[in-house]
Every structure is written in C-alpha cells, then in structure tokens.
Scaffold this active site. Structure first.
Site, short mmCIF file in Angstrom:
data_model
loop_
_atom_site.label_atom_id
_atom_site.label_comp_id
_atom_site.label_asym_id
_atom_site.label_seq_id
_atom_site.Cartn_x
_atom_site.Cartn_y
_atom_site.Cartn_z
N ASP A 252 9.71 -101.16 -31.06
CA ASP A 252 10.39 -102.41 -31.39
C ASP A 252 9.53 -103.25 -32.35
OD1 ASP A 252 12.45 -104.58 -30.86
OD2 ASP A 252 10.65 -105.56 -30.10
N ASN B 72 17.68 -98.17 -27.31
CA ASN B 72 16.33 -98.02 -26.78
C ASN B 72 15.65 -96.75 -27.27
OD1 ASN B 72 16.80 -100.37 -25.35
ND2 ASN B 72 17.31 -99.33 -23.44
N GLU C 19 9.43 -97.60 -26.37
CA GLU C 19 10.41 -98.56 -26.88
C GLU C 19 9.73 -99.88 -27.22
OE1 GLU C 19 14.00 -101.35 -25.15
OE2 GLU C 19 13.11 -99.81 -23.88
N GLU D 23 14.37 -96.94 -30.87
CA GLU D 23 13.08 -97.65 -30.93
C GLU D 23 11.95 -96.79 -30.36
OE1 GLU D 23 14.49 -102.31 -30.75
OE2 GLU D 23 14.11 -101.25 -28.87
#
Length: 234
Positions: free
Chosen positions: A51, A120, A47, A123
């Site tokens: 991101d 989450n 994650e 990502e």
C-alpha cells in the site's frame, strides 16, 4: 487448482519468477486460509507494505505525467487510482481472483468478499515484488497495470472524503491529516477495523469499516462533519 499452479499463475501475472516463493505464496493467501498460523502466512503484512509503495509510485508517475496540474487535482487522481474500486477492477482483469487461496469460512461471502480480496492481493503482490525483484521491476508492474486508468478526468470526479479532508486541512491549516488504525475486531475472515484521523496532532474523526481503507474513509467523513465542512463544498 493446486498451490503450485496458483503460484505459477501469479508469477505470470507479475511477469516475474520469484527467488523466494514464500513471498508470492503469502501474497495470494487470504487470512481465512491460514487461521491460527503466523501472520506472515497470509497477505496482510505484504498488503501493508505494498500500500505504501504503491502510493509513492503512483504519486511519482502523476507528478511527472501532469506537470501543469495543481496539488488538488493530483491528489484526486492518486486517491482514485489507488482506491479499492480501481484496484479490485484491475486485479480482476489480471485474473488475480483465480489464484487467491480462500479458507472455507470466506467462500460464502460472495462478491463483497472477492472485491476486498482483489484489492488487498493487488497491494500484497506489489509488496512481494518489491522485496523479491526491487523497485524498478515493481514500478514496471504498477505502470503496466494502472497506466490505462491514468486520465486527467479523474481530477474532475466527485471528491472522496479523504481527498476532501486533505484539501481543506492543507488549505486552512497548512497540514495534512494522519490516519491511525485504532483497533481490529471480529473473526479473521470478516474483521471490522476502526481508524482515527488526526489533524495537527488532534483527533478529529473516527470511523469503522470492513477494510482499513473503508474505516479511514469513514473517519474522514466524520471529521468533515465535525469540523463543519461538507464533502462536495462548503
């Protein structure tokens, strides 16, 4: 649904058959399902990677798609596209909720827990795809799933605390805010994050939230209040 079925369904969502299936397995595994195991067993590290990659890809697409839009408009569009609200909605429509592996402690958290997990895992899938398939395949996935949401109207929507703080600091101080995770507390299935925001190396705000993004938003709002700005105007 058994794990191999979840993995196969996740690969179908991605449009990619993973060479290293441990990546996609981790990408769909909530921390509550692997408490006490190495951090790489859940989606948290992927994650983090996803991101950053997602932000760069969305920024590139917006820059190329809207050549006449100013920095403020591009910033508002980017923040809206990578927001938890948008990512959880996109992930839900893709069927990501059906493949996430939850532990018993998380199964009773309801819609709020699922909303955060969807964001989450989207990502983390980006991070896993990047490691296994490379930049172009990952960018194709991001374009395919987010381009329907890419509208210039996003630039006109009410500005978020993070976007507002970025606008005023770049305008008045010629620098961008920097966010740092200060701490994480509570059980793995229900953590509380604390973030601080720095402007020109000086801490100007602090906030808490049930996700890193929420804590950053709270820190930005705290900074705006401390610096004498209002969120929607001055």
């Amino acid at each position: 649904m058994k794990m191999h079925q979840r993995v196969a369904a996740a690969e179908k969502i991605c449009g990619h058959k993973f060479k290293d299936r441990t990546l996609i397995t981790s990408a769909i595994t909530h921390p509550s399902a692997v408490e006490g195991q190495p951090v790489s067993a859940s989606y948290e590290r992927l994650e983090f990677l996803g991101d950053s990659i997602l932000g760069a890809m969305v920024a590139t697409d917006l820059f190329e798609a809207f050549p006449a839009m100013d920095e403020g408009g591009l910033t508002r569009m980017k923040i809206s596209l990578v927001s938890g609200k948008t990512l959880s909605e996109v992930a839900g429509e893709l069927g990501v909720g059906d493949v996430i592996v939850f532990g018993e402690s998380e199964k009773g958290t309801g819609a709020r827990g699922m909303h955060s997990a969807l964001e989450n895992v989207y990502e983390s899938i980006v991070g896993a795809l990047y490691l296994d398939a490379g930049y172009e395949a990952t960018h194709d996935f991001v374009r395919r799933t987010l381009s329907p949401y890419m509208s210039p109207k996003l630039a006109e929507r009410p500005i978020s605390p993070k976007s507002r703080l970025q606008e005023v600091t770049q305008r008045d101080m010629r620098c961008a805010p920097e966010y740092k995770l200060e701490g994480e507390e509570g059980p793995a299935h229900k953590p509380t994050f604390t973030s601080v925001v720095l402007v020109d190396g000086r801490r100007v705000g602090r906030g808490k939230g049930c996700s890193k993004k929420e804590s950053e938003s709270a820190a930005a709002l705290d900074a705006l209040e401390r610096m004498g700005y209002q969120q929607a105007g001055e």
